[in-house]
Design an enzyme around this catalytic site. Structure first.
Site, PDB file in Angstrom:
ATOM      1  N   GLU A 113     -31.713  -5.043 -44.250  1.00 38.21           N
ATOM      2  CA  GLU A 113     -30.223  -5.438 -44.730  1.00 38.21           C
ATOM      3  C   GLU A 113     -30.612  -5.655 -46.042  1.00 38.21           C
ATOM      4  O   GLU A 113     -31.980  -6.079 -46.851  1.00 38.21           O
ATOM      5  CB  GLU A 113     -30.061  -6.386 -43.386  1.00 38.21           C
ATOM      6  CG  GLU A 113     -29.844  -5.347 -42.213  1.00 38.21           C
ATOM      7  CD  GLU A 113     -28.751  -6.644 -41.156  1.00 38.21           C
ATOM      8  OE1 GLU A 113     -29.340  -7.396 -41.310  1.00 38.21           O
ATOM      9  OE2 GLU A 113     -27.943  -5.986 -40.448  1.00 38.21           O
ATOM     10  N   HIS A 233     -18.305 -12.677 -45.461  1.00 36.33           N
ATOM     11  CA  HIS A 233     -18.309 -11.043 -45.400  1.00 36.33           C
ATOM     12  C   HIS A 233     -18.151 -10.580 -45.558  1.00 36.33           C
ATOM     13  O   HIS A 233     -16.937 -10.522 -46.029  1.00 36.33           O
ATOM     14  CB  HIS A 233     -18.838 -10.754 -43.808  1.00 36.33           C
ATOM     15  CG  HIS A 233     -19.659  -9.439 -43.627  1.00 36.33           C
ATOM     16  ND1 HIS A 233     -19.409  -8.217 -44.132  1.00 36.33           N
ATOM     17  CD2 HIS A 233     -20.875  -9.538 -43.094  1.00 36.33           C
ATOM     18  CE1 HIS A 233     -20.452  -7.941 -43.495  1.00 36.33           C
ATOM     19  NE2 HIS A 233     -21.802  -8.300 -42.739  1.00 36.33           N
ATOM     20  N   ARG A 278     -24.731 -11.332 -49.938  1.00 35.00           N
ATOM     21  CA  ARG A 278     -23.889 -11.431 -49.859  1.00 35.00           C
ATOM     22  C   ARG A 278     -22.534 -12.108 -50.626  1.00 35.00           C
ATOM     23  O   ARG A 278     -21.532 -11.483 -50.809  1.00 35.00           O
ATOM     24  CB  ARG A 278     -23.451 -12.330 -48.348  1.00 35.00           C
ATOM     25  CG  ARG A 278     -24.102 -11.089 -47.148  1.00 35.00           C
ATOM     26  CD  ARG A 278     -23.763 -11.292 -45.646  1.00 35.00           C
ATOM     27  NE  ARG A 278     -24.520 -10.967 -44.473  1.00 35.00           N
ATOM     28  CZ  ARG A 278     -23.978 -11.405 -43.788  1.00 35.00           C
ATOM     29  NH1 ARG A 278     -24.209 -12.099 -43.190  1.00 35.00           N
ATOM     30  NH2 ARG A 278     -25.243  -9.803 -42.712  1.00 35.00           N
ATOM     31  N   HIS A 337     -17.466 -16.004 -41.662  1.00 33.27           N
ATOM     32  CA  HIS A 337     -18.180 -15.085 -41.102  1.00 33.27           C
ATOM     33  C   HIS A 337     -19.648 -15.944 -40.660  1.00 33.27           C
ATOM     34  O   HIS A 337     -19.368 -15.614 -39.360  1.00 33.27           O
ATOM     35  CB  HIS A 337     -19.242 -14.152 -41.829  1.00 33.27           C
ATOM     36  CG  HIS A 337     -20.064 -12.905 -41.482  1.00 33.27           C
ATOM     37  ND1 HIS A 337     -19.191 -12.514 -40.092  1.00 33.27           N
ATOM     38  CD2 HIS A 337     -21.522 -12.976 -41.689  1.00 33.27           C
ATOM     39  CE1 HIS A 337     -21.061 -11.915 -39.754  1.00 33.27           C
ATOM     40  NE2 HIS A 337     -21.930 -11.802 -39.889  1.00 33.27           N
ATOM     41  N   ARG A 372     -26.769 -17.888 -45.922  1.00 31.67           N
ATOM     42  CA  ARG A 372     -27.770 -16.941 -45.058  1.00 31.67           C
ATOM     43  C   ARG A 372     -27.996 -15.827 -45.217  1.00 31.67           C
ATOM     44  O   ARG A 372     -27.698 -14.781 -45.671  1.00 31.67           O
ATOM     45  CB  ARG A 372     -26.977 -17.051 -43.601  1.00 31.67           C
ATOM     46  CG  ARG A 372     -27.788 -16.708 -42.852  1.00 31.67           C
ATOM     47  CD  ARG A 372     -27.111 -16.383 -41.834  1.00 31.67           C
ATOM     48  NE  ARG A 372     -25.738 -15.634 -41.734  1.00 31.67           N
ATOM     49  CZ  ARG A 372     -25.633 -14.694 -40.618  1.00 31.67           C
ATOM     50  NH1 ARG A 372     -26.198 -14.252 -39.614  1.00 31.67           N
ATOM     51  NH2 ARG A 372     -24.859 -13.508 -40.807  1.00 31.67           N
TER      52      ARG A 372
HETATM   53  C1  LIG Z   1     -19.504  -9.850 -36.030  1.00 27.15           C
HETATM   54  C2  LIG Z   1     -20.416 -10.429 -36.452  1.00 27.15           C
HETATM   55  C3  LIG Z   1     -21.528 -10.227 -36.710  1.00 27.15           C
HETATM   56  C4  LIG Z   1     -23.348 -10.923 -37.039  1.00 27.15           C
HETATM   57  N1  LIG Z   1     -23.752 -10.375 -37.235  1.00 27.15           N
HETATM   58  C5  LIG Z   1     -25.423 -11.049 -37.065  1.00 27.15           C
HETATM   59  C6  LIG Z   1     -26.510 -10.360 -37.050  1.00 27.15           C
HETATM   60  O1  LIG Z   1     -26.440  -8.864 -37.108  1.00 27.15           O
HETATM   61  N2  LIG Z   1     -27.698 -10.687 -37.237  1.00 27.15           N
HETATM   62  C7  LIG Z   1     -28.003 -12.588 -37.096  1.00 27.15           C
HETATM   63  O2  LIG Z   1     -28.542 -12.544 -37.300  1.00 27.15           O
HETATM   64  N3  LIG Z   1     -26.178 -12.925 -36.568  1.00 27.15           N
HETATM   65  C8  LIG Z   1     -25.172 -11.983 -37.198  1.00 27.15           C
HETATM   66  N4  LIG Z   1     -24.355 -13.235 -36.694  1.00 27.15           N
HETATM   67  C9  LIG Z   1     -23.689 -14.298 -36.581  1.00 27.15           C
HETATM   68  C10 LIG Z   1     -24.780 -14.545 -35.235  1.00 27.15           C
HETATM   69  O3  LIG Z   1     -23.902 -13.666 -34.369  1.00 27.15           O
HETATM   70  C11 LIG Z   1     -24.128 -15.921 -34.926  1.00 27.15           C
HETATM   71  O4  LIG Z   1     -24.733 -16.836 -35.563  1.00 27.15           O
HETATM   72  C12 LIG Z   1     -24.611 -16.589 -33.492  1.00 27.15           C
HETATM   73  O5  LIG Z   1     -24.857 -15.477 -32.224  1.00 27.15           O
HETATM   74  C13 LIG Z   1     -24.297 -18.302 -32.901  1.00 27.15           C
HETATM   75  O6  LIG Z   1     -24.708 -18.540 -32.148  1.00 27.15           O
HETATM   76  P1  LIG Z   1     -24.801 -19.775 -31.132  1.00 27.15           P
HETATM   77  O7  LIG Z   1     -25.245 -19.549 -30.187  1.00 27.15           O
HETATM   78  O8  LIG Z   1     -24.901 -20.834 -32.238  1.00 27.15           O
HETATM   79  O9  LIG Z   1     -22.752 -19.333 -31.237  1.00 27.15           O
HETATM   80  P2  LIG Z   1     -21.905 -18.292 -30.290  1.00 27.15           P
HETATM   81  O10 LIG Z   1     -22.482 -17.413 -29.940  1.00 27.15           O
HETATM   82  O11 LIG Z   1     -20.903 -18.254 -30.958  1.00 27.15           O
HETATM   83  O12 LIG Z   1     -21.380 -19.087 -29.064  1.00 27.15           O
HETATM   84  C14 LIG Z   1     -21.043 -20.441 -28.700  1.00 27.15           C
HETATM   85  C15 LIG Z   1     -20.696 -21.099 -27.589  1.00 27.15           C
HETATM   86  O13 LIG Z   1     -20.306 -22.503 -27.817  1.00 27.15           O
HETATM   87  C16 LIG Z   1     -19.364 -21.782 -26.504  1.00 27.15           C
HETATM   88  N5  LIG Z   1     -17.933 -23.102 -26.898  1.00 27.15           N
HETATM   89  C17 LIG Z   1     -17.831 -23.929 -28.446  1.00 27.15           C
HETATM   90  N6  LIG Z   1     -17.856 -25.054 -28.410  1.00 27.15           N
HETATM   91  C18 LIG Z   1     -17.726 -25.657 -26.259  1.00 27.15           C
HETATM   92  C19 LIG Z   1     -16.804 -26.368 -26.030  1.00 27.15           C
HETATM   93  N7  LIG Z   1     -16.814 -27.445 -26.702  1.00 27.15           N
HETATM   94  N8  LIG Z   1     -17.032 -26.888 -24.759  1.00 27.15           N
HETATM   95  C20 LIG Z   1     -18.055 -25.241 -24.158  1.00 27.15           C
HETATM   96  N9  LIG Z   1     -18.540 -24.543 -24.942  1.00 27.15           N
HETATM   97  C21 LIG Z   1     -17.657 -24.139 -26.338  1.00 27.15           C
HETATM   98  C22 LIG Z   1     -18.527 -21.136 -26.675  1.00 27.15           C
HETATM   99  O14 LIG Z   1     -16.948 -20.634 -25.838  1.00 27.15           O
HETATM  100  C23 LIG Z   1     -19.597 -20.032 -26.702  1.00 27.15           C
HETATM  101  O15 LIG Z   1     -19.974 -19.901 -25.463  1.00 27.15           O
HETATM  102  C24 LIG Z   1     -22.916 -11.878 -36.538  1.00 27.15           C
HETATM  103  C25 LIG Z   1     -21.531 -13.032 -36.658  1.00 27.15           C
HETATM  104  C26 LIG Z   1     -20.558 -12.497 -36.080  1.00 27.15           C
HETATM  105  C27 LIG Z   1     -19.395 -13.209 -36.254  1.00 27.15           C
END
Ligand SMILES: Cc1cc2nc3c(=O)[nH]c(=O)nc-3n(C[C@H](O)[C@H](O)[C@H](O)COP(=O)(O)OP(=O)(O)OC[C@H]3O[C@@H](n4cnc5c(N)ncnc54)[C@H](O)[C@@H]3O)c2cc1C
Length: 516
Positions: A113, A233, A278, A337, A372
């Site tokens: 990447e 992104h 990016r 993103h 990032r």
């Molecule tokens: C389209 C896309 C592609 C990506 N591709 C990559 C990749 O290939 N590789 C990589 O490393 N990263 C990638 N990323 C970034 C990565 O996916 C995210 O940074 C990572 O998944 C975040 O994980 P997280 O658990 O912190 O949050 P999330 O997976 O967003 O989970 C957040 C959770 O918190 C919950 N929540 C929020 N507020 C509350 C509340 N007040 N009460 C209860 N629940 C709540 C939501 O419902 C959800 O369940 C990508 C992001 C996107 C959008």
């Protein structure tokens, strides 16, 4: 008191991995939406970065991350995370996640990447990595007796009299108003609430990703760091969907090029071309759009018809809009993103508020700095969750007999269309003082003690962006195009942000009066 569970807020990789690693300590994991939905994790396509290749080392991985971070990456944390990468992949395998293998079926296949100097992107199901990861972790969590899964929205943190986080106030699924919310005591609380892309009109994030974790932490008095760094992104697919589907960076890793409507390859003369960091690619695409050009991703020259097999998710998304990447270039534009900034945490994931930890995108660990490196966020959450679990296991539980909310009437609001438009226009890919101050004044007038989380978080980001008088990484200021020689973090509390916004709003009001 000790029998209170650990409360984990969020059902993405950060929340699920933390809950699993805390076993056998009792955990209540709360998600605002049914598990597996409205989490950015499920959308991840490219994969997870880890130095597994024979020509690779954690040192090289860390160097790439520090280069992308544009002077604000923390070297010690970055090296620790890169070193823990291979073990994190092994742990994910143990949770039942099947990563793609090389032809011999043995070695894990490694993709390339942008801005990575080696092939080190571990993926699953081609470009369906996030879906496979979240499904695997949900399966593991459901099979772990110490984890209780609850659906509902956390509205507020519950505080002990001596300023320790002692639980949450949450609205169970189906509850309609804040008065239906209930207090849940916890021995520790972990924010794993994800990012802020839903504050922008153009985003790849779930529209519910409005930074509620930042609002919860801010109201409890936590220090927030570098909130102005929002990664855009460069290649969100512009087919009128909200959120916008993503054309993964791995496509450019495999040779896809960027062209405008006249067929000009506008990244050709830029160092690194389509694989430049990016922020540089996003800026170039943004400039095309501002100049009235349309921008496209063209996979035809290198991928041809193999695009369908190698990138089935991308191919299916294009087909859903009646487009075929084998036959035509695909329209793209930059979209919010990933949030590099977040709740400031130490090496164990602890925030500045006792009893509160933060994991994943909501946290600012020091890995991402001003920008990032692709595929480092899933890695960060997978690694950091282990450190947090270890720290919580050795922490002391607070006395939770008397708990108080941090504010009177927690709001249920989400980002409205006008806020999202304003974030795009004034706090977007390129910013300047006039736009940022306009946004701050508007968010200031819209907020009060019970302001919706979206308004509060938008205000915090805009104030941080206004304070950074330079261009660095993902923060590009038209009025301060140069990068300062002395990189510094911008740390802010809610009180400081509100004071700044008030001063700005009042000075403007005085100026208007004087003018009248
Ligand atoms: C389209 C896309 C592609 C990506 N591709 C990559 C990749 O290939 N590789 C990589 O490393 N990263 C990638 N990323 C970034 C990565 O996916 C995210 O940074 C990572 O998944 C975040 O994980 P997280 O658990 O912190 O949050 P999330 O997976 O967003 O989970 C957040 C959770 O918190 C919950 N929540 C929020 N507020 C509350 C509340 N007040 N009460 C209860 N629940 C709540 C939501 O419902 C959800 O369940 C990508 C992001 C996107 C959008």
């Amino acid at each position: 008191m000790d029998q209170n569970p650990v409360i984990v807020i969020g059902g993405g990789i950060a929340g699920l991995a933390t809950a699993l690693r805390l076993a056998p300590l009792p955990v209540v994991l709360i998600t605002a939406s049914p598990l597996g939905t409205n989490a950015a994790t499920a959308l991840a396509q490219g994969g997870i970065a880890a130095a597994l290749g024979e020509d690779d080392t954690p040192h090289l991985h860390a160097e790439d991350a520090l280069t992308a971070a544009a002077g604000l990456g923390a070297p010690s944390i970055t090296r620790r995370i890169a070193e823990a990468g291979p073990a994190a992949i092994a742990w994910l395998l143990e949770q039942g996640i099947g990563f793609d293998r090389m032809g011999d079926g043995k070695a894990i296949a490694l993709g390339l990447e942008a801005a990575h100097s080696r092939r080190r992107i571990v993926h699953a199901g081609g470009d369906r990595t996030g879906r496979r990861v979240i499904d695997g972790l949900i399966g593991a969590a459901r099979n772990t007796p110490s984890i209780t899964l609850l659906e509902g929205k956390v509205l507020d943190l519950a505080m002990t009299a001596n300023g320790h986080v002692g639980g949450v106030i949450y609205l169970p699924a189906g509850g309609r108003q804040a008065t239906d919310a209930i207090v849940l005591p916890g021995r520790s609380v972990v924010l794993a609430t994800g990012g802020v892309g839903g504050l922008y009109a153009h985003t790849t994030n779930p529209v519910t990703a409005i930074g509620t974790g930042l609002a919860l932490a801010a109201r409890a008095g936590a220090v927030l760091r570098d909130l102005e760094f929002v990664q855009f992104h460069p290649t969100a697919i512009a087919i009128g969907q909200d959120p916008m589907p993503l054309a993964t960076e791995a496509l450019r890793g495999e040779g896809a090029i960027l062209v405008n409507a006249s067929g000009e390859r506008f990244m050709e003369t830029v160092p690194g071309a389509e694989l430049a960091p990016r922020d540089i690619v996003a800026n170039a695409v943004f400039r095309q759009i501002v100049a009235g050009e349309q921008a496209f991703l063209d996979t035809r020259p290198t991928l041809g018809q193999t695009v369908h097999n190698r990138f089935p998710g991308f191919s299916a998304l294009c087909a859903s809009a009646g487009l075929d990447p084998e036959k035509q270039p695909i329209p793209i534009r930059p979209a919010a993103h990933y949030h590099m900034g977040g709740v400031k945490v130490d090496a164990s994931g602890q925030t500045t508020v006792p009893g509160l930890w933060a994991c994943g995108e909501v946290a600012s660990t020091g890995l991402h700095g001003a920008n990032r490196l692709a595929s480092n966020s899933l890695l960060e959450a997978a690694v950091q969750s282990a450190w947090i679990a270890e720290d919580i296991k050795s922490s002391t539980a607070p006395d939770t007999r008397r708990l108080e909310s941090t504010h009177r009437t927690p709001s249920l609001g989400e980002a409205n269309a006008s806020l999202r438009r304003q974030m795009d226009r004034d706090v977007g890919v390129v910013r300047d003082a006039a736009g940022l101050q306009r946004a701050i004044r508007n968010f200031w007038f819209a907020q009060d003690e019970n302001a919706p989380d979206a308004t509060l978080v938008a205000l915090l980001i805009a104030v941080s962006a206004e304070r950074r008088h330079e261009s660095r990484g993902a923060h590009q200021r038209a009025d301060h195009p140069r990068t300062s020689n002395t990189p510094r973090h911008i740390e802010i509390t809610l009180t400081e942000a509100l004071d700044s916004a008030r001063e700005l709003a009042e000075s403007r009001a005085e100026a208007m009066e004087a003018f009248a």
